[in-house]
Write a protein that holds these residues in place. Sequence first.
Motif, PDB file in Angstrom:
ATOM      1  N   PHE A 113      52.428  49.891  94.919  1.00  0.00           N
ATOM      2  CA  PHE A 113      51.929  48.678  94.264  1.00  0.00           C
ATOM      3  C   PHE A 113      51.700  47.589  95.291  1.00  0.00           C
ATOM      4  CE2 PHE A 113      52.613  44.851  91.482  1.00  0.00           C
ATOM      5  CZ  PHE A 113      51.464  45.014  90.727  1.00  0.00           C
ATOM      6  N   LEU A 114      50.468  47.474  95.748  1.00  0.00           N
ATOM      7  CA  LEU A 114      50.074  46.461  96.736  1.00  0.00           C
ATOM      8  C   LEU A 114      48.832  45.720  96.244  1.00  0.00           C
ATOM      9  CD1 LEU A 114      50.375  48.506 100.065  1.00  0.00           C
ATOM     10  CD2 LEU A 114      51.975  46.794  99.206  1.00  0.00           C
ATOM     11  N   PRO A 115      48.915  45.051  95.110  1.00  0.00           N
ATOM     12  CA  PRO A 115      47.715  44.411  94.562  1.00  0.00           C
ATOM     13  C   PRO A 115      47.256  43.240  95.421  1.00  0.00           C
ATOM     14  CG  PRO A 115      49.637  43.671  93.376  1.00  0.00           C
ATOM     15  CD  PRO A 115      50.111  44.742  94.315  1.00  0.00           C
ATOM     16  N   VAL A 116      45.959  43.032  95.477  1.00  0.00           N
ATOM     17  CA  VAL A 116      45.383  41.914  96.229  1.00  0.00           C
ATOM     18  C   VAL A 116      44.363  41.229  95.333  1.00  0.00           C
ATOM     19  CG1 VAL A 116      44.010  41.221  98.216  1.00  0.00           C
ATOM     20  CG2 VAL A 116      45.728  43.030  98.456  1.00  0.00           C
ATOM     21  N   LYS A 117      44.739  40.092  94.777  1.00  0.00           N
ATOM     22  CA  LYS A 117      43.854  39.398  93.845  1.00  0.00           C
ATOM     23  C   LYS A 117      43.003  38.323  94.505  1.00  0.00           C
ATOM     24  CE  LYS A 117      45.264  41.884  90.487  1.00  0.00           C
ATOM     25  NZ  LYS A 117      44.414  43.026  90.084  1.00  0.00           N
ATOM     26  N   ASP A 118      43.457  37.807  95.654  1.00  0.00           N
ATOM     27  CA  ASP A 118      42.686  36.745  96.302  1.00  0.00           C
ATOM     28  C   ASP A 118      42.961  36.777  97.806  1.00  0.00           C
ATOM     29  OD1 ASP A 118      45.208  35.489  96.655  1.00  0.00           O
ATOM     30  OD2 ASP A 118      44.998  34.416  94.775  1.00  0.00           O
ATOM     31  N   GLU A 119      42.315  35.884  98.549  1.00  0.00           N
ATOM     32  CA  GLU A 119      42.419  35.890 100.009  1.00  0.00           C
ATOM     33  C   GLU A 119      43.835  35.581 100.489  1.00  0.00           C
ATOM     34  OE1 GLU A 119      39.257  33.057 100.439  1.00  0.00           O
ATOM     35  OE2 GLU A 119      37.914  34.585 101.266  1.00  0.00           O
ATOM     36  N   ALA A 120      44.526  34.670  99.792  1.00  0.00           N
ATOM     37  CA  ALA A 120      45.891  34.318 100.207  1.00  0.00           C
ATOM     38  C   ALA A 120      46.821  35.519 100.070  1.00  0.00           C
ATOM     39  CB  ALA A 120      46.404  33.147  99.367  1.00  0.00           C
ATOM     40  N   GLU A 121      46.691  36.255  98.986  1.00  0.00           N
ATOM     41  CA  GLU A 121      47.539  37.431  98.795  1.00  0.00           C
ATOM     42  C   GLU A 121      47.205  38.510  99.820  1.00  0.00           C
ATOM     43  OE1 GLU A 121      49.589  39.698  95.093  1.00  0.00           O
ATOM     44  OE2 GLU A 121      47.448  39.266  94.860  1.00  0.00           O
ATOM     45  N   LEU A 122      45.930  38.637 100.171  1.00  0.00           N
ATOM     46  CA  LEU A 122      45.544  39.612 101.188  1.00  0.00           C
ATOM     47  C   LEU A 122      46.213  39.285 102.522  1.00  0.00           C
ATOM     48  CD1 LEU A 122      43.926  41.972 102.302  1.00  0.00           C
ATOM     49  CD2 LEU A 122      41.944  40.437 102.501  1.00  0.00           C
ATOM     50  N   GLU A 123      46.230  38.029 102.904  1.00  0.00           N
ATOM     51  CA  GLU A 123      46.883  37.637 104.158  1.00  0.00           C
ATOM     52  C   GLU A 123      48.357  38.008 104.150  1.00  0.00           C
ATOM     53  OE1 GLU A 123      45.718  36.476 107.053  1.00  0.00           O
ATOM     54  OE2 GLU A 123      43.738  36.863 106.163  1.00  0.00           O
ATOM     55  N   ARG A 124      49.023  37.792 103.019  1.00  0.00           N
ATOM     56  CA  ARG A 124      50.455  38.110 102.922  1.00  0.00           C
ATOM     57  C   ARG A 124      50.697  39.614 102.990  1.00  0.00           C
ATOM     58  NH1 ARG A 124      50.244  34.470  98.621  1.00  0.00           N
ATOM     59  NH2 ARG A 124      50.508  36.163  97.099  1.00  0.00           N
ATOM     60  N   ARG A 125      49.803  40.391 102.444  1.00  0.00           N
ATOM     61  CA  ARG A 125      50.048  41.824 102.312  1.00  0.00           C
ATOM     62  C   ARG A 125      49.513  42.662 103.470  1.00  0.00           C
ATOM     63  NH1 ARG A 125      52.558  43.400  97.954  1.00  0.00           N
ATOM     64  NH2 ARG A 125      52.402  42.260  95.983  1.00  0.00           N
ATOM     65  N   ARG A 126      48.781  42.074 104.383  1.00  0.00           N
ATOM     66  CA  ARG A 126      48.160  42.884 105.434  1.00  0.00           C
ATOM     67  C   ARG A 126      49.154  43.743 106.218  1.00  0.00           C
ATOM     68  NH1 ARG A 126      43.413  39.093 106.553  1.00  0.00           N
ATOM     69  NH2 ARG A 126      41.660  40.388 105.851  1.00  0.00           N
ATOM     70  N   PRO A 127      50.332  43.223 106.597  1.00  0.00           N
ATOM     71  CA  PRO A 127      51.276  44.092 107.317  1.00  0.00           C
ATOM     72  C   PRO A 127      51.688  45.318 106.489  1.00  0.00           C
ATOM     73  CG  PRO A 127      51.883  41.791 107.594  1.00  0.00           C
ATOM     74  CD  PRO A 127      50.813  41.817 106.550  1.00  0.00           C
ATOM     75  N   GLU A 128      51.912  45.142 105.185  1.00  0.00           N
ATOM     76  CA  GLU A 128      52.271  46.275 104.315  1.00  0.00           C
ATOM     77  C   GLU A 128      51.109  47.254 104.205  1.00  0.00           C
ATOM     78  OE1 GLU A 128      54.556  44.935 100.568  1.00  0.00           O
ATOM     79  OE2 GLU A 128      53.379  43.185 101.179  1.00  0.00           O
ATOM     80  N   ILE A 129      49.908  46.709 104.032  1.00  0.00           N
ATOM     81  CA  ILE A 129      48.723  47.569 103.902  1.00  0.00           C
ATOM     82  C   ILE A 129      48.535  48.392 105.166  1.00  0.00           C
ATOM     83  CG2 ILE A 129      46.202  47.552 103.745  1.00  0.00           C
ATOM     84  CD1 ILE A 129      46.481  45.103 101.891  1.00  0.00           C
ATOM     85  N   GLU A 130      48.694  47.764 106.315  1.00  0.00           N
ATOM     86  CA  GLU A 130      48.504  48.486 107.576  1.00  0.00           C
ATOM     87  C   GLU A 130      49.534  49.608 107.735  1.00  0.00           C
ATOM     88  OE1 GLU A 130      47.766  47.671 112.319  1.00  0.00           O
ATOM     89  OE2 GLU A 130      48.619  46.078 111.089  1.00  0.00           O
ATOM     90  N   ALA A 131      50.795  49.290 107.417  1.00  0.00           N
ATOM     91  CA  ALA A 131      51.849  50.303 107.550  1.00  0.00           C
ATOM     92  C   ALA A 131      51.581  51.499 106.651  1.00  0.00           C
ATOM     93  CB  ALA A 131      53.211  49.682 107.252  1.00  0.00           C
ATOM     94  N   ILE A 132      51.203  51.226 105.423  1.00  0.00           N
ATOM     95  CA  ILE A 132      50.964  52.305 104.467  1.00  0.00           C
ATOM     96  C   ILE A 132      49.694  53.074 104.828  1.00  0.00           C
ATOM     97  CG2 ILE A 132      50.184  52.679 102.073  1.00  0.00           C
ATOM     98  CD1 ILE A 132      52.528  50.895 101.227  1.00  0.00           C
ATOM     99  N   ALA A 133      48.654  52.374 105.258  1.00  0.00           N
ATOM    100  CA  ALA A 133      47.423  53.045 105.642  1.00  0.00           C
ATOM    101  C   ALA A 133      47.666  54.017 106.801  1.00  0.00           C
ATOM    102  CB  ALA A 133      46.363  52.014 106.031  1.00  0.00           C
TER     103      ALA A 133
END
Length: 378
Positions: free
Chosen positions: A351-371
């Motif tokens: 569960f790594l939802p990204v609804k807007d640009e601010a949330e994307l900035e916060r989640r990028r480290p998690e997204i990169e690790a999982i990717a």
Amino acid sequence: MSLAEQIDALPAPVLKRLHDRGFDEARLVQRAATIGVERDARNRLSGRVEPPAPDDIATAPVAGTADHARCRERGLSALSRGEVALCVLAGGMATRMGGVVKALVEALPGRSFLDLRLGENAALERLVAREGAHVPLWLMTSEATERPIRDALGPRLDGERCATFEQNVSLRLTPEGALFFDEDGGPGVYATGHGDLPDALRRSGLLDRFRARGGKTVWIANLDNLGATVDPAILGWHLAHGGPITVEVVDKVGSDRGGGPVRWNGRRVITEEFRLPRGFDPSTVPVFNTNTFLVDAAALSALVMEWTYVEVEKQIGDRKAIQFERLLGEITAALEPRFLRVPREGLASRFLPVKDEAELERRRPEIEAIAKARGMLG
């Protein structure tokens, strides 16, 4: 002029554009007569609504256990036989990320959300390469996202292993029930929601052709939730436990709010929080819906149901507009679901939802690790 007359007076190319995308004039005229008057009654569930029973929510198999190994083996077997298709929800009006189609936004430097979904698909095919199997990638687009996504996919599009199909459209109305016209004088056309998927997918012909080739399961996930990858163990759990649909849910944390599982007149369903009866305490539901569904392809193909179109008020510039939308979770009103609690933390997160640009900035480290961990970067 009545609403029906207004619609009939639209230019022929506009009417064709609407009807090609599932527009139902009679249904809109019927709904228009209820604007405001029956909004609450239509939007909220009637009857008895209760929290899910303790045994309604299962827990996904944990890596390293015998159960996980059994489920993973069963899921890999299904994937190796070409029985699974991944359907990604990539439609909407392209308004949340600065007007850029979200699929083309860089989730990681140099890698868009679409690139990472393509990377996931390539990793799946490497997993079952010895069997020569494929995992079709279908993207449900909208008028706003179809052309940019198709252009980005380029030669990958072959109509089967990689394909797009458009969701439905309808017409915005004024609060008085007349047609809403945009500033350019054209009618306000909008996408009617993720609940369009069953009808739009059938209209595309993709589902019938998939089933004819032996396809069994359609895995549905949001484009922006890159944690919701196809997992052989979860697939195996779904197949082992039977039933037409499995819904992934996650534990609520802190002030989390969102749709989730309830018992409605004794039956398990997924519903949005705003559809709960007045007085129902959402905190009694410990988990919420991730909008990830594993659906039996035959059940999806045969699905016949009367959808609830919720009435939504939108601010368009300095004016208010009314539109009617349907929610994919309501599919559980027709197909008895199983709820599977999945992780939302660490490399196992789904569960790594990204609804807007601010949330994307916060989640990028998690997204990169999982990717990286799931082979999405190639």
